[in-house]
Design an enzyme around this catalytic site. Structure first.
Site, mmCIF file in Angstrom:
data_model
loop_
_atom_site.group_PDB
_atom_site.id
_atom_site.type_symbol
_atom_site.label_atom_id
_atom_site.label_comp_id
_atom_site.label_asym_id
_atom_site.label_seq_id
_atom_site.Cartn_x
_atom_site.Cartn_y
_atom_site.Cartn_z
ATOM 1 N N TYR A 144 -18.184 8.540 -31.041
ATOM 2 C CA TYR A 144 -18.819 7.221 -31.019
ATOM 3 C C TYR A 144 -20.300 7.408 -31.309
ATOM 4 C CZ TYR A 144 -20.635 2.782 -29.126
ATOM 5 O OH TYR A 144 -21.267 1.573 -28.956
ATOM 6 N N ASP A 239 -25.668 14.091 -33.535
ATOM 7 C CA ASP A 239 -25.939 12.970 -32.638
ATOM 8 C C ASP A 239 -26.047 13.487 -31.207
ATOM 9 O OD1 ASP A 239 -26.099 10.700 -31.155
ATOM 10 O OD2 ASP A 239 -24.355 9.705 -32.039
ATOM 11 N N LYS A 267 -30.766 7.768 -24.444
ATOM 12 C CA LYS A 267 -30.491 8.057 -23.027
ATOM 13 C C LYS A 267 -31.593 8.845 -22.301
ATOM 14 C CE LYS A 267 -25.566 7.659 -24.000
ATOM 15 N NZ LYS A 267 -24.904 6.539 -23.386
HETATM 16 N N1 PLP Z 1 -24.346 8.059 -29.966
HETATM 17 C C1 PLP Z 1 -23.706 8.596 -28.916
HETATM 18 C C2 PLP Z 1 -23.225 10.001 -28.988
HETATM 19 C C3 PLP Z 1 -23.503 7.844 -27.764
HETATM 20 O O1 PLP Z 1 -22.859 8.386 -26.723
HETATM 21 C C4 PLP Z 1 -23.984 6.514 -27.724
HETATM 22 C C5 PLP Z 1 -23.776 5.682 -26.526
HETATM 23 O O2 PLP Z 1 -23.092 6.007 -25.602
HETATM 24 C C6 PLP Z 1 -24.649 6.004 -28.837
HETATM 25 C C7 PLP Z 1 -24.827 6.803 -29.941
HETATM 26 C C8 PLP Z 1 -25.192 4.601 -28.821
HETATM 27 O O3 PLP Z 1 -26.272 4.519 -27.966
HETATM 28 P P1 PLP Z 1 -26.744 3.098 -27.345
HETATM 29 O O4 PLP Z 1 -25.655 2.677 -26.415
HETATM 30 O O5 PLP Z 1 -28.036 3.414 -26.669
HETATM 31 O O6 PLP Z 1 -26.903 2.173 -28.497
#
Ligand code: PLP
Length: 429
Positions: A144, A239, A267
């Site tokens: 994700y 990511d 985060k």
């Molecule tokens: N990328 C990863 C690996 C994530 O775990 C998340 C959210 O959990 C995101 C992107 C998206 O981040 P946000 O919820 O701050 O938009």
């Protein structure tokens, strides 16, 4: 477990908040029942509006690695609050946070702060396309990367070349350049590279997958995708929104031997305030406006409160260096799971990395999205509510990572171990 006030608030919340929440997982749909409403948090624990106390493994889905209201973060925020908290001009806090983040990521010279992980990722895709002049992006099923249109794509079975949108409202055109491979399956990546030899700008990957539950990459897979990327001028976007500063002071990419061209963050680097970031070596970042011709902007980007909380969190992490303790604590929980599972005759697979952990209710090893989906979600549901009853707050889904915080004590862990034994007994009954 008393839940009267939470239930009342949930009913009230339905009136003007969609489904009573601002992010779907908070509605507890996959475990049934009514979600709890939180009154406060302190250290390793959170407290709901009915006065129930929980050891918190959700950690706001990752940012609260020091636990709630860490004194160092709180006093930094108080200072920032006193001098103003949004200007639309650069502050020194941004420079300081950029420096500490870039120092911790050896292949990164420059970073751009944004407001969420989603924003970080879609900006990183734009950058990869701007830099390479190519359009297609390889995404791995089960990973994700936020809710940008082009990444809300169904897993597809095997090597799906073209994908279908995973959400209503996403036009087929928005995902036509997203092509799907399988995590830990090098052949699936090779097939895409062969099918589109000149069109792939980047592959985006969670270095440790956390969004199908925790799944670790196999070393040969990481080595293989890296080689394929280099040979075909494909950028690697790692990511680290979830994993950044989580398992070491820096990236999970270093621990698994993956060299990123572009890294995305969120985060932890915002310490519980809205944040995201993307960064790369100078040559790539030169494309970003105002240096280059790739436009990307934001009214609240680099917001002083987020910068302050992030900076204090990173400084405190450096000071505490909790990573060896995370490893010990997670190993203890894994051992607890296997012993209790054996005692009660429950099939379980515990996947973990640093401060991330997921127990899957399955007898099969979990190495990708397909094997993760074999887990028994009914058993998870029983397990979840039994843990809640014993004062342990977990992500309300089988397909999420639990997060350890440095505020957790040995006493907390003993309490969690007792809860696990009880909850697995309930699962067996
Ligand atoms: N990328 C990863 C690996 C994530 O775990 C998340 C959210 O959990 C995101 C992107 C998206 O981040 P946000 O919820 O701050 O938009």
């Amino acid at each position: 477990m008393k839940t009267t006030k939470s239930a009342e608030l949930y009913a009230k919340a339905q009136q003007h908040l969609v489904g009573g929440v601002n992010s779907p997982v908070r509605a507890f749909k996959s475990v049934g029942g009514s979600p709890i409403f939180i009154e406060k948090g302190l250290g390793s624990k959170i407290y709901d509006v009915d006065g129930n106390e929980y050891i918190d493994f959700v950690q706001a889905y990752g940012p609260m690695i020091l636990g709630h209201r860490a004194p160092a973060v709180e006093s930094a925020l108080e200072e920032t609050l006193k001098v103003g908290y949004a200007f639309g001009a650069t502050t020194e806090l941004e420079i300081q946070l950029a420096e500490i983040v870039c120092d911790a990521f050896p292949h990164m010279d420059k970073v751009r702060f944004v407001n969420s992980g989603t924003e970080a990722v879609f900006s990183a895709l734009r950058l990869a396309r701007a830099y390479t002049g190519k359009d297609k992006i390889i995404k791995f099923s089960g990973c994700y990367h936020g809710h940008a249109d082009s990444l809300l794509v169904a897993a597809g079975s095997g090597v799906a070349t073209f994908s279908l949108p995973d959400s209503k409202g996403v036009p087929a055109d928005a995902v036509k350049n997203t092509i799907i491979a399988e995590y830990n399956n090098l052949e699936s990546v090779k097939a895409l590279v062969e099918a589109f030899p000149n069109d792939i700008a980047a592959m985006i990957i969670e270095p440790i997958a956390g969004n199908m539950g925790v799944v670790l990459p196999e070393p040969a897979f990481i080595e293989g995708i890296q080689k394929l990327a280099r040979e075909n001028n494909i950028l690697i976007i790692v990511d680290e929104v979830m994993t950044g500063f989580r398992s070491k002071f820096g990236g999970a990419q270093d621990l698994i031997g993956l060299k990123a061209d572009i890294t995305t963050f969120g985060k932890i680097i915002g310490g519980g305030f809205p944040v995201g970031a993307y960064g790369a070596r100078d040559e790539i970042m030169q494309k970003v406006s105002p240096l280059g011709d790739m436009y990307q902007a934001g009214t609240l980007s680099g917001n002083p409160m987020s910068m302050s909380a992030g900076l204090a969190t990173l400084k405190e992490l450096k000071k505490q260096n909790p990573y060896a303790q995370f490893e010990k604590n997670a190993a203890f929980l894994e051992e607890t799971f296997y012993q209790a599972a054996k005692k009660h005759g429950v099939d379980i697979q515990v996947n973990r990395f640093g401060s991330m952990l997921t127990p899957f209710f399955t007898a099969e090893k979990v190495t990708n999205f397909k094997t993760a989906q074999q887990a028994d979600t009914q058993k998870f549901k029983t397990f979840f509510w039994a843990m809640m009853e014993k004062g342990v707050f977990l992500p309300p889904s089988q397909f999420e990572s639990w997060f350890l915080s440095s505020a957790m004590t040995q006493e907390d862990l003993q309490k969690v171990a007792t809860a696990i034994d009880y909850a697995l007994q309930q699962v067996a009954n």
